[in-house]
Design a protein around this motif. Structure first.
Motif, PDB file in Angstrom:
ATOM      1  N   GLN A  28      -6.909   1.788  -0.777  1.00  0.00           N
ATOM      2  CA  GLN A  28      -6.044   0.752  -0.353  1.00  0.00           C
ATOM      3  C   GLN A  28      -5.247   1.044  -1.709  1.00  0.00           C
ATOM      4  O   GLN A  28      -5.060  -0.010  -2.402  1.00  0.00           O
ATOM      5  N   ASN A  68       0.941  -1.439  -0.181  1.00  0.00           N
ATOM      6  CA  ASN A  68       0.527  -0.508  -0.180  1.00  0.00           C
ATOM      7  C   ASN A  68       1.083   1.248  -0.162  1.00  0.00           C
ATOM      8  O   ASN A  68       1.888   1.233   0.549  1.00  0.00           O
ATOM      9  N   THR A  96      -2.110   0.849  -4.343  1.00  0.00           N
ATOM     10  CA  THR A  96      -0.817   0.819  -4.445  1.00  0.00           C
ATOM     11  C   THR A  96      -0.016   1.130  -5.838  1.00  0.00           C
ATOM     12  O   THR A  96      -0.507   1.620  -6.105  1.00  0.00           O
TER      13      THR A  96
END
Length: 152
Positions: A116, A63, A118
């Motif tokens: 969340q 993350n 990435t």
């Protein structure tokens, strides 16, 4: 006689390098700390680019890192915190005696559970101020960024 002088010069140069370089077991941590937290030319406008380039993530996941602080100084100025320019706080932590300009890059998402993200979808915005900083030192070498202390 010239060979002896050259040899003595070489020995003195090697000794100087050994005295001023970090111990091998600390070298990686020190280099990582510098890469992640010390950038003399950092600006708030560079947050998105630098954070993307460094690909900083939360330590236990992929993350996006929520926040990262850059100290606007050079490595010698930051190392000085560990060698007399800082006040020991315990647990290897030192608070800088002087204030440093810092740039704080924060992930734009306000509610962590809703985004969340990435890499490479991380978005950052920057702010700046002047603060005392707390760093962890190991044998007089900075190895971890602890916190910044806002002085009002």
């Amino acid at each position: 006689m010239g060979f002896q002088r050259a040899f003595l010069f070489l020995v003195l140069m090697c000794a100087t390098v050994m005295v001023h370089s970090q111990p091998a077991d600390i070298g990686h941590r020190y280099t990582h700390f510098l890469r992640q937290h010390v950038k003399g030319d950092m600006t708030i406008q560079k947050c998105q680019g630098v954070m993307g380039y460094l690909e900083l993530t939360e330590s236990d996941s992929a993350n996006c890192k929520v926040k990262n602080t850059f100290i606007k100084a050079n490595s010698n100025q930051v190392r000085a915190i560990c060698t007399g320019g800082g006040t020991p706080l315990g647990n290897s932590l030192f608070e800088s005696n002087n204030r440093f300009p810092v740039v704080i890059c924060k992930h734009k998402c306000k509610k962590k559970t809703l985004c969340q993200h990435t890499h490479p979808r991380c978005e950052y915005e920057g702010s700046s101020s002047t603060r005392k900083v707390v760093i962890a030192c190991e044998r007089e070498w900075p190895v971890h960024y602890g916190d910044d202390i806002l002085i009002v």
